[in-house]
Design a protein around this motif. Structure first.
Motif, PDB file in Angstrom:
ATOM      1  N   THR A 238      12.234  10.930  -3.241  1.00  0.00           N
ATOM      2  CA  THR A 238      11.941  11.116  -1.816  1.00  0.00           C
ATOM      3  C   THR A 238      12.209  12.549  -1.381  1.00  0.00           C
ATOM      4  OG1 THR A 238      14.162  10.354  -1.211  1.00  0.00           O
ATOM      5  CG2 THR A 238      12.400   8.716  -1.247  1.00  0.00           C
ATOM      6  N   SER A 239      12.806  13.346  -2.261  1.00  0.00           N
ATOM      7  CA  SER A 239      12.955  14.782  -1.976  1.00  0.00           C
ATOM      8  C   SER A 239      11.588  15.420  -1.731  1.00  0.00           C
ATOM      9  CB  SER A 239      13.658  15.489  -3.135  1.00  0.00           C
ATOM     10  OG  SER A 239      12.932  15.337  -4.336  1.00  0.00           O
ATOM     11  N   VAL A 240      10.532  14.786  -2.251  1.00  0.00           N
ATOM     12  CA  VAL A 240       9.178  15.305  -2.025  1.00  0.00           C
ATOM     13  C   VAL A 240       8.834  15.297  -0.540  1.00  0.00           C
ATOM     14  CG1 VAL A 240       6.731  14.882  -2.485  1.00  0.00           C
ATOM     15  CG2 VAL A 240       8.399  14.691  -4.320  1.00  0.00           C
ATOM     16  N   LEU A 241       9.313  14.296   0.187  1.00  0.00           N
ATOM     17  CA  LEU A 241       9.055  14.269   1.631  1.00  0.00           C
ATOM     18  C   LEU A 241       9.710  15.450   2.326  1.00  0.00           C
ATOM     19  CD1 LEU A 241       9.515  10.467   2.387  1.00  0.00           C
ATOM     20  CD2 LEU A 241       7.376  11.737   2.158  1.00  0.00           C
ATOM     21  N   PHE A 242      10.936  15.769   1.921  1.00  0.00           N
ATOM     22  CA  PHE A 242      11.609  16.941   2.480  1.00  0.00           C
ATOM     23  C   PHE A 242      10.864  18.216   2.097  1.00  0.00           C
ATOM     24  CE2 PHE A 242      15.055  13.787   1.994  1.00  0.00           C
ATOM     25  CZ  PHE A 242      15.482  13.714   3.312  1.00  0.00           C
ATOM     26  N   ALA A 244       7.688  18.423   1.494  1.00  0.00           N
ATOM     27  CA  ALA A 244       6.445  18.453   2.267  1.00  0.00           C
ATOM     28  C   ALA A 244       6.686  19.026   3.665  1.00  0.00           C
ATOM     29  CB  ALA A 244       5.851  17.053   2.366  1.00  0.00           C
ATOM     30  N   LEU A 245       7.800  18.656   4.276  1.00  0.00           N
ATOM     31  CA  LEU A 245       8.135  19.194   5.605  1.00  0.00           C
ATOM     32  C   LEU A 245       8.381  20.696   5.536  1.00  0.00           C
ATOM     33  CD1 LEU A 245      10.535  16.385   6.898  1.00  0.00           C
ATOM     34  CD2 LEU A 245       8.187  16.835   7.643  1.00  0.00           C
ATOM     35  N   ILE A 246       9.115  21.133   4.516  1.00  0.00           N
ATOM     36  CA  ILE A 246       9.370  22.569   4.344  1.00  0.00           C
ATOM     37  C   ILE A 246       8.069  23.307   4.082  1.00  0.00           C
ATOM     38  CG2 ILE A 246      10.482  24.292   2.868  1.00  0.00           C
ATOM     39  CD1 ILE A 246      12.710  22.184   2.387  1.00  0.00           C
ATOM     40  N   SER A 247       7.239  22.713   3.201  1.00  0.00           N
ATOM     41  CA  SER A 247       5.950  23.316   2.873  1.00  0.00           C
ATOM     42  C   SER A 247       5.074  23.472   4.110  1.00  0.00           C
ATOM     43  CB  SER A 247       5.228  22.461   1.828  1.00  0.00           C
ATOM     44  OG  SER A 247       3.907  22.881   1.630  1.00  0.00           O
ATOM     45  N   THR A 248       5.098  22.469   4.982  1.00  0.00           N
ATOM     46  CA  THR A 248       4.219  22.461   6.156  1.00  0.00           C
ATOM     47  C   THR A 248       4.723  23.355   7.269  1.00  0.00           C
ATOM     48  OG1 THR A 248       3.520  20.209   5.652  1.00  0.00           O
ATOM     49  CG2 THR A 248       3.135  20.989   7.901  1.00  0.00           C
ATOM     50  N   PHE A 249       5.991  23.201   7.635  1.00  0.00           N
ATOM     51  CA  PHE A 249       6.490  23.842   8.852  1.00  0.00           C
ATOM     52  C   PHE A 249       7.166  25.193   8.618  1.00  0.00           C
ATOM     53  CE2 PHE A 249       6.431  19.267   9.897  1.00  0.00           C
ATOM     54  CZ  PHE A 249       5.549  19.318  10.966  1.00  0.00           C
ATOM     55  N   LEU A 251       6.803  27.110   5.222  1.00  0.00           N
ATOM     56  CA  LEU A 251       5.933  27.933   4.378  1.00  0.00           C
ATOM     57  C   LEU A 251       4.478  27.937   4.839  1.00  0.00           C
ATOM     58  CD1 LEU A 251       7.340  27.006   0.844  1.00  0.00           C
ATOM     59  CD2 LEU A 251       8.091  28.779   2.438  1.00  0.00           C
ATOM     60  N   LYS A 252       4.132  27.070   5.803  1.00  0.00           N
ATOM     61  CA  LYS A 252       2.784  27.022   6.380  1.00  0.00           C
ATOM     62  C   LYS A 252       1.710  26.778   5.327  1.00  0.00           C
ATOM     63  CE  LYS A 252       4.685  28.166  10.319  1.00  0.00           C
ATOM     64  NZ  LYS A 252       4.922  27.155  11.365  1.00  0.00           N
ATOM     65  N   GLU A 253       1.984  25.859   4.397  1.00  0.00           N
ATOM     66  CA  GLU A 253       1.021  25.560   3.341  1.00  0.00           C
ATOM     67  C   GLU A 253       0.034  24.468   3.744  1.00  0.00           C
ATOM     68  OE1 GLU A 253       3.932  26.734  -0.431  1.00  0.00           O
ATOM     69  OE2 GLU A 253       3.425  24.642  -0.064  1.00  0.00           O
ATOM     70  N   GLY A 254       0.179  23.896   4.919  1.00  0.00           N
ATOM     71  CA  GLY A 254      -0.788  22.913   5.394  1.00  0.00           C
ATOM     72  C   GLY A 254      -0.338  21.481   5.168  1.00  0.00           C
ATOM     73  N   PHE A 255      -0.872  20.568   5.978  1.00  0.00           N
ATOM     74  CA  PHE A 255      -0.546  19.139   5.854  1.00  0.00           C
ATOM     75  C   PHE A 255      -1.832  18.351   6.057  1.00  0.00           C
ATOM     76  CE2 PHE A 255       1.007  14.985   6.987  1.00  0.00           C
ATOM     77  CZ  PHE A 255       2.185  14.857   6.271  1.00  0.00           C
ATOM     78  N   GLY A 256      -2.432  17.917   4.924  1.00  0.00           N
ATOM     79  CA  GLY A 256      -3.708  17.216   4.992  1.00  0.00           C
ATOM     80  C   GLY A 256      -3.550  15.713   4.921  1.00  0.00           C
ATOM     81  N   VAL A 257      -4.675  15.011   4.820  1.00  0.00           N
ATOM     82  CA  VAL A 257      -4.669  13.553   4.847  1.00  0.00           C
ATOM     83  C   VAL A 257      -3.915  12.962   3.662  1.00  0.00           C
ATOM     84  CG1 VAL A 257      -6.895  13.384   3.636  1.00  0.00           C
ATOM     85  CG2 VAL A 257      -6.102  11.501   5.109  1.00  0.00           C
ATOM     86  N   TRP A 258      -4.013  13.626   2.485  1.00  0.00           N
ATOM     87  CA  TRP A 258      -3.328  13.093   1.322  1.00  0.00           C
ATOM     88  C   TRP A 258      -1.819  13.135   1.497  1.00  0.00           C
ATOM     89  CZ3 TRP A 258      -5.103   9.944  -2.104  1.00  0.00           C
ATOM     90  CH2 TRP A 258      -6.468   9.943  -2.411  1.00  0.00           C
ATOM     91  N   ARG A 259      -1.330  14.109   2.218  1.00  0.00           N
ATOM     92  CA  ARG A 259       0.110  14.173   2.448  1.00  0.00           C
ATOM     93  C   ARG A 259       0.551  13.058   3.389  1.00  0.00           C
ATOM     94  NH1 ARG A 259       1.555  20.675   2.143  1.00  0.00           N
ATOM     95  NH2 ARG A 259       0.224  21.043   0.354  1.00  0.00           N
ATOM     96  N   PHE A 260      -0.313  12.679   4.305  1.00  0.00           N
ATOM     97  CA  PHE A 260      -0.009  11.548   5.185  1.00  0.00           C
ATOM     98  C   PHE A 260       0.015  10.250   4.379  1.00  0.00           C
ATOM     99  CE2 PHE A 260      -1.556   8.119   7.997  1.00  0.00           C
ATOM    100  CZ  PHE A 260      -0.524   8.115   8.933  1.00  0.00           C
ATOM    101  N   VAL A 261      -1.003  10.064   3.526  1.00  0.00           N
ATOM    102  CA  VAL A 261      -1.051   8.880   2.658  1.00  0.00           C
ATOM    103  C   VAL A 261       0.187   8.824   1.763  1.00  0.00           C
ATOM    104  CG1 VAL A 261      -2.298   7.797   0.742  1.00  0.00           C
ATOM    105  CG2 VAL A 261      -3.567   8.753   2.684  1.00  0.00           C
ATOM    106  N   SER A 262       0.560   9.978   1.207  1.00  0.00           N
ATOM    107  CA  SER A 262       1.727  10.043   0.345  1.00  0.00           C
ATOM    108  C   SER A 262       2.988   9.610   1.072  1.00  0.00           C
ATOM    109  CB  SER A 262       1.906  11.466  -0.185  1.00  0.00           C
ATOM    110  OG  SER A 262       3.137  11.588  -0.851  1.00  0.00           O
ATOM    111  N   ALA A 263       3.152  10.079   2.317  1.00  0.00           N
ATOM    112  CA  ALA A 263       4.350   9.731   3.087  1.00  0.00           C
ATOM    113  C   ALA A 263       4.458   8.218   3.263  1.00  0.00           C
ATOM    114  CB  ALA A 263       4.316  10.428   4.446  1.00  0.00           C
ATOM    115  N   ILE A 264       3.322   7.554   3.507  1.00  0.00           N
ATOM    116  CA  ILE A 264       3.325   6.097   3.674  1.00  0.00           C
ATOM    117  C   ILE A 264       3.727   5.409   2.365  1.00  0.00           C
ATOM    118  CG2 ILE A 264       1.874   4.085   4.117  1.00  0.00           C
ATOM    119  CD1 ILE A 264       0.226   5.835   6.007  1.00  0.00           C
ATOM    120  N   LEU A 265       3.142   5.852   1.250  1.00  0.00           N
ATOM    121  CA  LEU A 265       3.440   5.245  -0.048  1.00  0.00           C
ATOM    122  C   LEU A 265       4.907   5.427  -0.423  1.00  0.00           C
ATOM    123  CD1 LEU A 265       0.263   6.269  -2.085  1.00  0.00           C
ATOM    124  CD2 LEU A 265       0.948   3.945  -1.488  1.00  0.00           C
ATOM    125  N   VAL A 266       5.415   6.636  -0.230  1.00  0.00           N
ATOM    126  CA  VAL A 266       6.808   6.903  -0.581  1.00  0.00           C
ATOM    127  C   VAL A 266       7.748   6.071   0.279  1.00  0.00           C
ATOM    128  CG1 VAL A 266       8.615   8.657  -0.579  1.00  0.00           C
ATOM    129  CG2 VAL A 266       6.369   9.196  -1.512  1.00  0.00           C
TER     130      VAL A 266
END
Length: 277
Positions: A238-242, A244-249, A251-266
């Protein structure tokens, strides 16, 4: 136990972000691991030495961790945090489940396997975000997968070693001292100038990263010694969720639909895993 593992996951994502953003990544990794080794020395008087029966596994784990410390920064040289991190972490739970079954005789229930599968698929889904910043790079994938193999290998070895060590924290402290020194010495032969530059410019960042690294690791080694390896590995991802937040907010690497799907699965996988614990 679940909250401790989630804390370790957050710390792990944090020091990985520092490796990604703080200059020459191998040099930064060398400084972070050396800082972790120095901090670990202060803990040495307060822990028991690991039992001799665990020394071969301790040595093997030091070697595997050192390989991990080089594969990871090279992967970050070729890909984003939001891409490399989930590939590396997502490959681990299934490999750990197999390794724990083969080497430790651990059996995982069908429901638990569903949870671990959701976690693994969820973190891997983060790599397939269709945004421009997330285009797949073969070298990034290769080194991220190599990192994932190292993660799975040291997770199983650490779990077995900590159980034989007599002192769980003693095993963890000696390991962070050993792999920190070995990583630094190897990197020093390769990146001497870059390491000196990192120390002069951001020694405090190195110690912050080292503190997060050993904190995350000591928690996980304790969990591996007292809980099923496959479950610990699954929750750890679940460190991936953390990340993803760092990456998005940050590092500004973006947050697309797959990252939303991933959050639900995790999240779903986490709920199942917790229910079985």
């Amino acid at each position: 136990m679940t909250l401790l593992i989630l804390l370790a996951a957050a710390l792990h994502a944090g020091w990985n972000a520092l490796i990604k953003i703080s200059g020459d990544r191998i040099a930064v990794m060398a400084v972070v691991t050396l800082a972790g080794a120095i901090l670990s020395l202060f803990a040495l008087p307060f822990v028991e030495s690991p039992a001799p029966a665990s020394w071969p596994l301790l040595a093997l784990s030091i070697i595997i961790h050192t390989g991990y410390h080089f594969f990871l920064p090279v992967a970050y040289d070729h890909g984003d945090l939001g891409q490399v991190y989930p590939i590396a972490r997502g490959a681990a739970p299934i490999l750990v489940t197999v390794g724990a079954f083969v080497f430790a005789g651990e059996h995982v229930s069908g429901v638990a396997l569903v949870g671990i599968g959701c976690l693994a698929v969820g973190v891997m889904a983060l790599t397939f975000d269709g945004g421009k910043a997330s285009s797949i790079k073969p070298k990034a994938v290769f080194f991220a997968l190599a990192t994932g193999v190292c993660i799975a290998a040291y997770t199983v070895v650490d779990g077995l070693g900590a159980r034989q060590a007599g002192s769980i924290l003693g095993f963890a402290v000696w390991l962070t001292i050993g792999d920190g020194i070995l990583t630094f010495l190897i990197a020093l032969m390769w990146k001497r100038r870059e390491i000196i530059a990192v120390i002069r410019r951001s020694a405090l960042i190195g110690f912050a990263g080292g503190a997060m690294q050993i904190g995350a690791y000591w928690i996980i080694v304790y969990a591996l010694a007292v809980a099923p390896m496959a479950m610990v590995s699954g929750l750890r991802e679940t460190s991936v969720l953390f990340a993803a937040l760092i990456s998005t907010f940050i590092l500004k690497e973006g947050f697309g639909v797959w990252r939303f799907v991933s959050a639900i699965l995790v999240t779903f996988g986490l709920i199942i895993s917790r229910a079985k614990n």
